[in-house]
Design a protein around this motif. Structure first.
Motif, PDB file in Angstrom:
ATOM      1  N   ASP A 125       6.068  65.682  37.329  1.00  0.00           N
ATOM      2  CA  ASP A 125       4.671  65.280  37.442  1.00  0.00           C
ATOM      3  C   ASP A 125       4.614  63.827  37.892  1.00  0.00           C
ATOM      4  O   ASP A 125       4.930  62.907  37.143  1.00  0.00           O
ATOM      5  CB  ASP A 125       4.010  65.457  36.070  1.00  0.00           C
TER       6      ASP A 125
ATOM      7  N   TRP B 183       3.324  64.831  26.247  1.00  0.00           N
ATOM      8  CA  TRP B 183       2.907  63.457  26.532  1.00  0.00           C
ATOM      9  C   TRP B 183       2.167  62.828  25.349  1.00  0.00           C
ATOM     10  O   TRP B 183       2.594  61.791  24.826  1.00  0.00           O
ATOM     11  CB  TRP B 183       2.065  63.424  27.797  1.00  0.00           C
TER      12      TRP B 183
ATOM     13  N   MET C 231       2.530  61.372  35.784  1.00  0.00           N
ATOM     14  CA  MET C 231       3.194  60.882  34.580  1.00  0.00           C
ATOM     15  C   MET C 231       4.133  59.721  34.914  1.00  0.00           C
ATOM     16  O   MET C 231       4.204  58.730  34.184  1.00  0.00           O
ATOM     17  CB  MET C 231       3.968  62.008  33.889  1.00  0.00           C
TER      18      MET C 231
ATOM     19  N   HIS D 196      -3.457  60.763  29.366  1.00  0.00           N
ATOM     20  CA  HIS D 196      -3.028  62.021  29.997  1.00  0.00           C
ATOM     21  C   HIS D 196      -3.076  63.131  28.958  1.00  0.00           C
ATOM     22  O   HIS D 196      -2.146  63.919  28.823  1.00  0.00           O
ATOM     23  CB  HIS D 196      -1.621  61.858  30.565  1.00  0.00           C
TER      24      HIS D 196
ATOM     25  N   GLY E 128       7.960  67.056  30.738  1.00  0.00           N
ATOM     26  CA  GLY E 128       6.873  67.138  31.694  1.00  0.00           C
ATOM     27  C   GLY E 128       6.290  68.526  31.846  1.00  0.00           C
ATOM     28  O   GLY E 128       5.161  68.674  32.331  1.00  0.00           O
TER      29      GLY E 128
ATOM     30  N   GLN F 253       1.963  56.706  35.430  1.00  0.00           N
ATOM     31  CA  GLN F 253       1.397  56.211  34.187  1.00  0.00           C
ATOM     32  C   GLN F 253       2.462  55.550  33.307  1.00  0.00           C
ATOM     33  O   GLN F 253       2.163  54.624  32.543  1.00  0.00           O
ATOM     34  CB  GLN F 253       0.703  57.350  33.449  1.00  0.00           C
TER      35      GLN F 253
END
Length: 440
Positions: free
Chosen positions: A51, A90, A54, A134, A84, A57
């Motif tokens: 991802d 997350w 991710m 997220h 992920g 971030q």
């Protein structure tokens, strides 16, 4: 047509996911690699997740180390624990890190070690914010709980570190918006005010690196949780609105009543989606002396549709001709792709709509095309050669401005090429504040 959509769906889904992420921390794209002219993975491609959002971030969290809001080991240790492929991994792993660091803060506070406790609370606040940035279910109680814990940890950090930040409540329609006023200890007499405006995902507290440099230069700072953001969204249920002057004008009204603020020297800084919102506000709110849009955005909605056209051109006509069918097709993609599912749920919650079609119709309203010529404030438009959430929009905004203006481009050589100069806070602040010093 349905068969064509079905055949292309899986092939397009990953690309659509990145395209839809018109957010504060855009997915890392091939654009940055091209800017570097190097076939190797660039320095900012952490590669920990399939991802890309991710990964981006995580880089955002690492950027917090510049202001003491994060620590490298804590961030990377959390990153390698995250799966992920698991949507809940997350928030789960960031919550573990946040709680562990907050316990460190509490233990030091009990021993009256104010500095150690304050610094740990500051990092914990960042990690709690990472939980919500997220989160797979916007309506889940754990989302609001993490947001509240972030705000609480930040308040503790401000108190213990004796940071010159005063909690405030800005009157707004029938309620108030929470935020902070930072009085610069270096100010002499009435001093300029910087109003810091974040965008779709980042909280204003994430701009601590900007606040630190501002007060060091003798500028006061005001930042507020606005509709669609932070606690205004999660505790008060206030969604984004396109007529952003309705948000900024109350902030300026409030600021003008603060002793020591020079009401003739107010700068409005907009980051990420804030680079679309603040030009709209400045077009109608003429008490602003300086406007900064980073990156500048002329038409946020058009930028979204431009990306969608590349990936699902056959679906877009349905938005107006058959919105119910459009929604069915998007919901089918959401079932297949975790990133699309996250983005749609997150964006619908932040814009206060209940369907993908309603979201895209709402985003059409986020355009500065008809109002940009009304901006009178001297304007700085920032951009990066690796920008990928609103490609080309900064130059379009700059070209449409009729006020005194400056275009500031960051590139691979100065490392500020990413969206909002992610990972290059020192470089960004250096050039930004040199410009503000010249014109404030």
């Amino acid at each position: 047509m349905a068969a064509l959509i079905e055949r292309r769906r899986l092939l397009q889904a990953a690309g659509l996911a990145a395209a839809l992420f018109h957010a504060d921390r855009g997915a890392i794209s091939a654009l940055g690699r091209q800017a570097l002219k190097d076939p190797r993975a660039p320095w900012y491609d952490l590669g920990l997740f399939g991802d890309a959002v991710m990964n981006s971030q995580l880089l955002h969290a690492l950027g917090g180390t510049y202001s003491g809001s994060a620590d490298i080991g804590e961030v990377l240790d959390t990153g390698v624990r995250i799966d992920g492929a698991d949507a809940w991994s997350w928030p789960r792993e960031w919550l573990k890190t946040a709680e562990r660091v907050e316990k460190m803060a509490q233990a030091s506070e009990q021993e009256d070690r104010r500095v150690s406790a304050g610094k740990a609370y500051l990092r914990a606040a960042t990690y709690y914010r990472q939980v919500v940035i997220h989160h797979p279910e916007p309506a889940d109680p754990s989302n609001r709980d993490a947001a509240q814990r972030s705000s609480g940890a930040y308040r503790q950090a401000v108190r213990l570190l004796r940071w010159p930040a005063q909690p405030i409540q800005v009157p707004y329609e029938q309620t108030t918006l929470p935020g902070y006023f930072l009085r610069s200890p270096r100010a002499r007499g009435d001093a300029p005010l910087i109003i810091l405006q974040q965008g779709r995902d980042a909280w204003p507290e994430a701009g601590k690196h900007i606040c630190d440099d501002a007060i060091e230069r003798g500028y006061h700072v005001l930042f507020v949780h606005c509709p669609g953001q932070g606690m205004a969204l999660r505790a008060q249920g206030l969604p984004f609105r396109h007529d952003w002057e309705r948000v900024v004008t109350p902030m300026i009204d409030f600021a003008e009543r603060i002793a020591g603020v020079d009401r003739k020297r107010i700068a409005l800084l907009g980051w990420s989606m804030g680079g679309a919102l603040t030009p709209r506000a400045a077009a109608f709110e003429h008490r602003i002396k300086l406007l900064v849009a980073n990156p500048g955005v002329l038409d946020w909605g058009a930028a979204t549709f431009q990306q969608l056209e590349l990936h699902i051109p056959e679906l877009l006509p349905l938005l107006d001709s058959d919105p119910a069918r459009f929604d069915r097709e998007i919901y089918a993609l959401m079932e297949q792709q975790q990133l699309i599912r996250w983005f749609m749920r997150d964006a619908m919650a932040k814009h206060g709509v209940r369907s993908p079609s309603a979201l895209l119709i709402e985003l059409r309203r986020y355009s500065n095309v008809s109002s940009v010529a009304k901006i009178k404030a001297r304007t700085l438009v920032m951009d990066g050669s690796g920008e990928n959430t609103s490609v080309g929009q900064a130059r379009q905004l700059y070209d449409a401005l009729r006020c005194p203006k400056t275009f500031m481009l960051f590139d691979a050589e100065d490392t500020g090429l990413l969206h909002c100069q992610e990972g290059a806070s020192a470089v960004s602040n250096h050039r930004l504040f040199d410009w503000i010093d010249d014109y404030i």
